[in-house]
Scaffold this motif. Structure first.
Motif, PDB file in Angstrom:
ATOM      1  N   GLY A 129       1.078  -1.638   0.079  1.00 41.42           N
ATOM      2  CA  GLY A 129       0.042  -0.428   0.293  1.00 41.42           C
ATOM      3  C   GLY A 129       0.622   0.884   0.234  1.00 41.42           C
ATOM      4  O   GLY A 129       2.130   1.214  -0.374  1.00 41.42           O
ATOM      5  N   PRO A 130       0.494   2.100  -0.150  1.00 38.26           N
ATOM      6  CA  PRO A 130       0.758   4.299   0.212  1.00 38.26           C
ATOM      7  C   PRO A 130       2.089   4.278   1.150  1.00 38.26           C
ATOM      8  O   PRO A 130       1.776   3.531   2.252  1.00 38.26           O
ATOM      9  N   VAL A 131       2.551   4.787   1.293  1.00 42.24           N
ATOM     10  CA  VAL A 131       3.678   5.202   2.356  1.00 42.24           C
ATOM     11  C   VAL A 131       3.344   6.822   2.384  1.00 42.24           C
ATOM     12  O   VAL A 131       3.172   7.883   2.004  1.00 42.24           O
ATOM     13  N   LEU A 132       2.481   6.706   3.734  1.00 42.57           N
ATOM     14  CA  LEU A 132       2.243   7.721   3.908  1.00 42.57           C
ATOM     15  C   LEU A 132       3.262   8.563   5.145  1.00 42.57           C
ATOM     16  O   LEU A 132       4.272   8.128   5.728  1.00 42.57           O
ATOM     17  N   PHE A 133       4.042  10.209   5.734  1.00 46.57           N
ATOM     18  CA  PHE A 133       4.027  10.127   6.642  1.00 46.57           C
ATOM     19  C   PHE A 133       4.672   9.917   7.659  1.00 46.57           C
ATOM     20  O   PHE A 133       5.442   9.964   8.000  1.00 46.57           O
ATOM     21  N   ASN A 134       3.392   9.232   8.144  1.00 48.71           N
ATOM     22  CA  ASN A 134       3.590   8.607   9.469  1.00 48.71           C
ATOM     23  C   ASN A 134       3.551   7.311   9.366  1.00 48.71           C
ATOM     24  O   ASN A 134       2.762   6.696  11.033  1.00 48.71           O
ATOM     25  N   GLN A 135       3.495   6.779   7.832  1.00 46.78           N
ATOM     26  CA  GLN A 135       3.025   5.582   8.899  1.00 46.78           C
ATOM     27  C   GLN A 135       3.134   4.284   7.615  1.00 46.78           C
ATOM     28  O   GLN A 135       2.744   5.198   6.560  1.00 46.78           O
ATOM     29  N   PHE A 136       3.383   2.911   7.333  1.00 43.33           N
ATOM     30  CA  PHE A 136       3.256   2.087   5.797  1.00 43.33           C
ATOM     31  C   PHE A 136       3.322   0.544   6.322  1.00 43.33           C
ATOM     32  O   PHE A 136       3.281   0.530   7.991  1.00 43.33           O
ATOM     33  N   THR A 137       2.668   0.183   5.834  1.00 47.55           N
ATOM     34  CA  THR A 137       2.036  -1.536   6.424  1.00 47.55           C
ATOM     35  C   THR A 137       3.266  -2.395   5.579  1.00 47.55           C
ATOM     36  O   THR A 137       3.500  -2.678   3.796  1.00 47.55           O
ATOM     37  N   LEU A 138       3.732  -3.523   6.352  1.00 41.80           N
ATOM     38  CA  LEU A 138       4.306  -4.412   5.298  1.00 41.80           C
ATOM     39  C   LEU A 138       4.542  -6.068   5.483  1.00 41.80           C
ATOM     40  O   LEU A 138       3.135  -6.016   6.751  1.00 41.80           O
ATOM     41  N   ALA A 139       4.561  -6.710   4.596  1.00 41.82           N
ATOM     42  CA  ALA A 139       4.679  -8.147   5.341  1.00 41.82           C
ATOM     43  C   ALA A 139       5.618  -9.083   5.536  1.00 41.82           C
ATOM     44  O   ALA A 139       6.010  -8.732   4.968  1.00 41.82           O
ATOM     45  N   THR A 140       5.464  -9.960   6.678  1.00 42.80           N
ATOM     46  CA  THR A 140       7.377 -10.003   7.950  1.00 42.80           C
ATOM     47  C   THR A 140       7.564 -11.116   6.779  1.00 42.80           C
ATOM     48  O   THR A 140       6.652 -12.615   6.565  1.00 42.80           O
TER      49      THR A 140
END
Length: 670
Positions: free
Chosen positions: A300-311
């Motif tokens: 998904g998108p990279v926001l200034f204060n967060q992002f999501t990944l899969a381990t």
């Protein structure tokens, strides 16, 4: 025995009425049919013998999720209310009754009236039945949909988002504002908060749902950031002017240094695949992320204060770790590629063993729930969701290797057990595992014993597995009125008392009498118990001996005396010698299931008749005969005579008067 004698006394009164009626025609009277009531289990109100039901509804066409009150008025054959406490069984094929949140409830009458409240969340007709004894009345309540009132169109403007939501402090970047009901003339400005002056943005284009603007410039030092709230003035300068507020836009200096504050969840299984959200600030696309030793892709998108990944898997993230990597903590490193700045959060994520269920027990319990099930395994991480046998269970204790959960009640629609797997899911990382099956046992009823009974009397039935649910008892095809029930807490056995309906007399075997008529005899019949709540039933084939009611009955064979004709002497020629009539014999056959006794014979107008027969007193067992003989002896001159003979019968055991049988002899001399 006292009850039997009382029954016999009642029968004696009824028989006297029949005798007086018989003086006119001597026609046998058919037995009356009595409706057998159904009463609440454990009730004390005697079941009515003849009832009338009037069923009324307060609202025949309610809307869904509203109510209608159904009123049953129960009266006897004279129109008087049945006694208080008379049970009325209400059923419906749609919706539920509020009194029991069920489609079948039992209510009792007060002044002859019982009520229930019906509701339904489903549109359609509901057929409601009210049952007292074998009398059933129905009514219909039709639930309709709630009319939908169309809402007025929404003309107010609103902002749903901006893209992108960050940019350079130099400004001049195109930002698209999305929303609805934008109307010109428009103004867009960036508000930096109290003590600052909002800055206007240059509008490039606009529609009713989008506005494109060029961002204004701001002054920022290296590595600094500034956040502005985007606001739109709709129909600016008019009487309808309104200001709407949207999301924020963040100005980022040319050099941003990322910062990681926390990750969620902070642990997951060694196989990887856990979705982890990284929180912090200064993230500027494009970014590069390392999870331990493994590079991972951002979801998904990279926001200034967060992002999501899969381990990644633990083996990929910790290639030098021994074994599977379970229990190993790894760092997360984030790099802003354009600025070449980075940050590392040590021990940010811990790998835990992949969830597995090794044992679980017990693996069966009652369908009513309440069973404590212990689940052993690895990888459990509170909070967890536990499903036992397809039904959500309540965890009461959770550790990494053991869970204790309590089963919930399950809805059963038949007698079959409900079987399903035991599963556990970690709420935070989605890891799940399945274990052995769990069986919800549905109690199977067994008839333990039943006492013999008499038609119209009481029987006692002992049943195992009948402690809960709505009971039904039948003998043959005849329902029994349950008058009481109790359950022994130590044995679990439930004892029911029930009344055998008078209509069951037709199901008894009979013995033919050689002199005429039949006598009912004790008969072995099948008893059935059904739990109406679960549908489980059991039958004891020919398991209860039902005796006939002690009702006195006799048969005349022949049905009546024929005419008696004598001849008178004549002096000739020719000379005729007079003579008596031919003798006749009439048999009174005892068709009762008990012994009766003829105690007296009373004659009236019988001077010219010779009347005899069996001696007085005479005891008649079932099928025995009391004989009456007659002959007309007068022959001096032509005439007609009538002789009336009355025989009194009593109960041979108690001497209780039963009935008087009257016979008529008609004689003619010619």
């Amino acid at each position: 025995m006292q009850t039997l004698r009382q029954h016999k006394s009642l029968f004696a009164v009824a028989a006297l009425v029949l005798v007086f009626a018989g003086c006119k025609g001597e026609s046998p009277t058919a037995p009356s049919t009595t409706t057998t009531p159904t009463t609440t289990s454990g009730g004390t109100t005697p079941p009515p013998t003849t009832v009338n039901i009037n069923l009324a509804v307060s609202n025949a066409t309610p809307q869904v999720n509203s109510t209608s009150v159904i009123t049953a008025t129960v009266t006897d054959s004279t129109g008087q209310p049945e006694p208080n406490g008379t049970a009325v069984e209400f059923t419906t094929n749609l919706g539920t009754f509020a009194e029991g949140n069920a489609q079948t409830v039992i209510r009792t009458t007060t002044s002859g009236v019982a009520t229930v409240t019906l509701t339904s969340a489903v549109v359609g007709p509901a057929t409601i039945s009210a049952i007292v004894a074998n009398v059933k009345k129905t009514a219909t309540v039709t639930f309709s949909a709630v009319p939908v009132t169309p809402q007025p169109p929404d003309t107010s403007p609103s902002i749903t988002g901006i893209t992108p939501n960050f940019g350079r402090p130099q400004g001049g970047e195109v930002v698209t504002i999305t929303g609805k009901n934008f109307r010109t003339p428009l103004r867009v400005f960036f508000d930096f908060g109290a003590g600052t002056t909002p800055k206007d943005a240059t509008i490039i284009s606009s529609t009713g749902t989008t506005i494109q603007v060029l961002t204004p410039s701001v002054d920022l030092g290296t590595g600094q950031q500034l956040t502005a709230t985007v606001k739109v003035i709709n129909e600016a300068g008019s009487a309808n002017e309104v200001t709407v507020t949207g999301p924020t836009f963040t100005y980022q200096a040319a050099v941003l240094t990322p910062k990681v504050t926390t990750v969620s969840p902070a642990s997951g299984p060694i196989d990887g695949g856990t979705r982890v959200t990284v929180f912090g600030e200064g993230f500027q696309t494009p970014i590069q992320v390392f999870f331990g030793a493994a590079e991972v892709q951002v979801i998904g998108p990279v926001l200034f204060n967060q992002f999501t990944l899969a381990t990644p898997s633990a083996r990929d993230a910790t290639p030098d770790a021994s074994g599977s990597g379970a229990g190993t903590s790894v760092s997360i490193r984030v790099i802003n590629i354009n600025s070449a700045t980075s940050v590392t959060l040590a021990n940010a994520f811990r790998y835990v063993p992949k969830m597995a269920i090794t044992t679980a027990g017990p693996t069966e319990g009652p369908f009513t729930g309440g069973t404590h099930v212990t689940i052993n395994g690895t990888g459990f991480n509170d909070p967890v969701a536990v499903v036992i046998g397809g039904i959500a269970a309540q965890p009461i204790s959770v550790s990494g290797s053991q869970i204790v959960a309590v089963t919930s009640p399950t809805l059963v629609t038949g007698c079959a057990d409900v079987v399903g797997a035991i599963t556990v899911t970690n709420v935070d990382n989605g890891d799940t595992a399945s274990g052995p099956n769990f069986t919800y046992r549905v109690t199977k009823p067994i008839i333990i014993s039943v006492t013999p009974g008499t038609v119209g009397g009481q029987i006692t039935v002992v049943i195992s597995g009948a402690a809960s649910g709505v009971p039904r008892l039948t003998i043959g095809d005849q329902p029994l009125a349950i008058t009481g029930s109790s359950t022994d807490a130590s044995t679990g056995l439930t004892t029911f008392t029930a009344t055998i309906p008078l209509t069951l007399a037709a199901s008894l075997h009979t013995q033919a009498c050689s002199a005429g008529g039949t006598v009912p005899i004790p008969t072995a019949l099948s008893l059935n118990y059904t739990n109406a709540s679960t549908g489980c039933s059991t039958t004891l084939t020919n398991g209860v001996i039902v005796s006939p009611a002690a009702i006195a009955a006799v048969t005349l064979n022949p049905a009546a005396f024929g005419p008696f004709t004598s001849t008178t002497p004549k002096v000739g020629p020719p000379i005729v010698t007079g003579g008596p009539s031919a003798p006749q014999t009439l048999n009174i056959v005892n068709n009762s299931p008990f012994a009766i006794k003829a105690t007296s014979v009373t004659k009236s107008g019988c001077g010219n008749f010779a009347v005899g027969g069996s001696p007085i007193p005479t005891t008649l067992n079932s099928c025995d005969v009391f004989q009456v003989t007659g002959q007309y002896t007068f022959f001096a001159s032509p005439m007609t005579d009538t002789c009336t003979v009355s025989i009194d019968f009593v109960d041979a055991a108690t001497s209780t008067p039963l009935f008087t049988k009257t016979l008529v002899l008609n004689g003619t001399a010619q």
